[in-house]
Design a protein around this motif. Structure first.
Motif, PDB file in Angstrom:
ATOM      1  N   UNK A 239      52.602  35.865  47.771  1.00 32.96           N
ATOM      2  CA  UNK A 239      53.004  36.019  46.366  1.00 32.96           C
ATOM      3  C   UNK A 239      51.895  35.586  45.419  1.00 32.96           C
ATOM      4  N   UNK A 240      50.886  34.888  45.939  1.00 30.00           N
ATOM      5  CA  UNK A 240      49.772  34.405  45.103  1.00 30.00           C
ATOM      6  C   UNK A 240      48.492  34.511  45.923  1.00 30.00           C
ATOM      7  N   UNK A 241      47.419  34.988  45.267  1.00 26.51           N
ATOM      8  CA  UNK A 241      46.137  35.161  45.947  1.00 26.51           C
ATOM      9  C   UNK A 241      45.001  34.818  44.999  1.00 26.51           C
ATOM     10  N   UNK A 242      43.874  34.415  45.554  1.00 29.13           N
ATOM     11  CA  UNK A 242      42.616  34.276  44.823  1.00 29.13           C
ATOM     12  C   UNK A 242      41.614  35.207  45.481  1.00 29.13           C
ATOM     13  N   UNK A 243      41.077  36.140  44.720  1.00 27.80           N
ATOM     14  CA  UNK A 243      40.183  37.156  45.279  1.00 27.80           C
ATOM     15  C   UNK A 243      38.920  37.253  44.441  1.00 27.80           C
ATOM     16  N   UNK A 244      37.868  37.750  45.050  1.00 26.59           N
ATOM     17  CA  UNK A 244      36.632  37.979  44.306  1.00 26.59           C
ATOM     18  C   UNK A 244      36.834  39.124  43.325  1.00 26.59           C
ATOM     19  N   UNK A 245      36.338  38.926  42.103  1.00 28.18           N
ATOM     20  CA  UNK A 245      36.512  39.947  41.076  1.00 28.18           C
ATOM     21  C   UNK A 245      35.847  41.246  41.497  1.00 28.18           C
ATOM     22  N   UNK A 246      34.666  41.164  42.112  1.00 29.67           N
ATOM     23  CA  UNK A 246      33.958  42.399  42.478  1.00 29.67           C
ATOM     24  C   UNK A 246      34.646  43.153  43.616  1.00 29.67           C
ATOM     25  N   UNK A 247      35.611  42.506  44.280  1.00 29.36           N
ATOM     26  CA  UNK A 247      36.369  43.175  45.335  1.00 29.36           C
ATOM     27  C   UNK A 247      37.787  43.544  44.888  1.00 29.36           C
ATOM     28  N   UNK A 248      38.156  43.114  43.681  1.00 27.10           N
ATOM     29  CA  UNK A 248      39.504  43.366  43.161  1.00 27.10           C
ATOM     30  C   UNK A 248      39.481  44.721  42.455  1.00 27.10           C
ATOM     31  N   UNK A 249      39.227  45.753  43.216  1.00 23.32           N
ATOM     32  CA  UNK A 249      38.936  47.064  42.636  1.00 23.32           C
ATOM     33  C   UNK A 249      40.167  47.921  42.391  1.00 23.32           C
ATOM     34  N   UNK A 250      41.296  47.531  42.960  1.00 20.09           N
ATOM     35  CA  UNK A 250      42.523  48.295  42.737  1.00 20.09           C
ATOM     36  C   UNK A 250      43.667  47.341  42.398  1.00 20.09           C
ATOM     37  N   UNK A 251      44.621  47.860  41.686  1.00 17.33           N
ATOM     38  CA  UNK A 251      45.778  47.059  41.284  1.00 17.33           C
ATOM     39  C   UNK A 251      46.706  46.833  42.470  1.00 17.33           C
ATOM     40  N   UNK A 252      47.358  45.656  42.509  1.00 15.82           N
ATOM     41  CA  UNK A 252      48.440  45.510  43.486  1.00 15.82           C
ATOM     42  C   UNK A 252      49.464  46.627  43.255  1.00 15.82           C
ATOM     43  N   UNK A 253      50.094  47.104  44.289  1.00 21.80           N
ATOM     44  CA  UNK A 253      51.003  48.259  44.138  1.00 21.80           C
ATOM     45  C   UNK A 253      52.178  47.974  43.213  1.00 21.80           C
ATOM     46  N   UNK A 254      52.499  48.990  42.409  1.00 21.94           N
ATOM     47  CA  UNK A 254      53.692  48.930  41.563  1.00 21.94           C
ATOM     48  C   UNK A 254      53.545  48.101  40.302  1.00 21.94           C
TER      49      UNK A 254
END
Length: 414
Positions: A239-254
């Motif tokens: 339900x919660x994540x920390x990801x690299x911005x340069x890899x956050x290229x698509x939105x979580x679904x929905x």
């Protein structure tokens, strides 16, 4: 007795040494040595007694002359001139001091060992890194100021010059005795040296000089985005994540709506919202989220502190993502919570052109201290009931016909 002000005008050997030492500190003598210019003899004029002073204070004049006679061996020669007086007759008084050789100058100033150390460092650079030797010739005193660390600085510059591979982290510079703390502690001088030595295509001139990694194309610490899903959905069970911005290229679904807040507790307690996520902002670093191109296709709502810096952050975010709306950053929210106001110690004051008309009006009231000096309402001081009411209003507005996205709608409500 001669007046003290007159006696101070008589040049002493210490005065000459001080004058030459000032020239030494400018680096002119070492630069001339490094450029292999022949030494030009130095002539230092001496201010001495006037004829009238011979009569008034002959004993003081004799003491001054004896001082120069005793110090004469420090100089190549002392030239005299004849100064006459009807009472005491003519006298030969020191008029000019000469230094004919560099070694005599070094001895007078007590810098012989410093000269030798500089020559050793310069010879090493001429052999290994001629580009650096040219800079050392122009700024010899800076080299001496840093002589304890100079060899490591030289080797660091040489290593960076030689490296031709893909971008690295600073930690990967492989020079004995050099680590990231050394580079960070010597960032200013290394920036200067690398700007002098590196080819133009190895320097990113658009990056500020204070950003060593970006300017010299090293890999910087990646930006991260921490987010929570606010509905009943999850990503791979999280339900919660920390990801690299340069890899956050698509939105979580929905996901249709993205909230950005600044306070961590507010972020953790943010109420459930359908098809939404909440991102923990990073103050002015919030503009790193501009790399997330998919945000342009989502409803984006920013909720920051109700103070001048909160509006400055909103303005910066909106310049990158123009469709950003604000939440609980309005005049009615501020005035409804007077008992929760605190003081903003260093308010922002610059123009914020990306604010809406109502936001600009409130921002200017805060700048002008219309509510009192440095008024600030932190987002964590707003009751959660007000948050829930504002979010309910957002959901209502989302069912209405769309507004012109060129003028983001303020959505705060009390």
């Amino acid at each position: 007795m001669v007046a003290p002000t007159a006696r101070r005008a008589w040049t002493t050997p210490a005065d000459v040494t001080d004058r030459l030492r000032r020239r030494w500190m400018h680096g002119d003598f070492l630069t001339a040595l490094a450029e292999q210019h022949p030494f030009e003899p130095l002539c230092i004029p001496l201010g001495g007694p006037k004829p009238s002073e011979l009569t008034r204070d002959f004993d003081a004049v004799r003491t001054w002359v004896n001082t120069w006679n005793s110090a004469g061996q420090q100089f190549s020669r002392i030239e005299h001139r004849r100064v006459g007086g009807r009472v005491v007759g003519t006298n030969n008084l020191p008029h000019q001091a000469w230094i004919d050789h560099r070694e005599q100058l070094w001895n007078l100033l007590g810098v012989t060992s410093a000269v030798h150390r500089f020559q050793t460092l310069l010879a090493s650079a001429r052999e290994a890194t001629p580009e650096l030797a040219a800079w050392m010739t122009a700024y010899p005193m800076k080299v001496l100021d840093l002589e304890t660390d100079w060899e490591r600085l030289h080797q660091t510059v040489r290593w960076i010059l030689d490296y031709q591979g893909p971008p690295l982290y600073l930690r990967q510079i492989d020079v004995p005795g050099v680590d990231t703390k050394f580079i960070e502690g010597h960032r200013a001088i290394l920036t200067t040296l690398l700007e002098h030595c590196l080819p133009a295509d190895r320097i990113d001139t658009d990056a500020p000089r204070t950003s060593f990694t970006a300017r010299f194309r090293f890999r910087g610490k990646p930006a991260y985005a921490r987010f929570r899903l606010l509905g009943d959905t999850s990503v791979a069970g999280f339900s919660e994540l920390t990801v690299r911005v340069d890899e956050f290229t698509t939105s979580p679904p929905g996901i249709r709506t993205v909230f950005i807040v600044e306070n961590e507790t507010t972020y953790l307690a943010f109420p459930p919202q359908p098809a939404s996520i909440v991102i923990l902002g990073g103050g002015y670093a919030v503009t790193q989220l501009a790399e997330l191109q998919w945000l342009h296709d989502k409803r984006l709502v920013y909720w920051g502190d109700l103070d001048t810096h909160g509006f400055a952050i909103l303005d910066r975010l909106r310049r990158a993502l123009p469709h950003t709306e604000s939440l609980l950053m309005d005049r009615s929210t501020l005035t409804a919570h007077r008992g929760q106001w605190v003081k903003e110690s260093k308010p922002a004051r610059g123009p914020l052109p990306s604010l809406t008309g109502e936001e600009t009006d409130l921002y200017q009231s805060l700048v002008d201290d219309d509510f009192g000096h440095g008024v600030r309402l932190e987002q964590e001081r707003i009751p959660f009931s007000a948050v829930q009411t504002a979010l309910a209003g957002l959901q209502y507005l989302s069912t209405q016909p769309p507004h012109d996205e060129r003028c983001p709608r303020p959505t705060g409500t009390t």
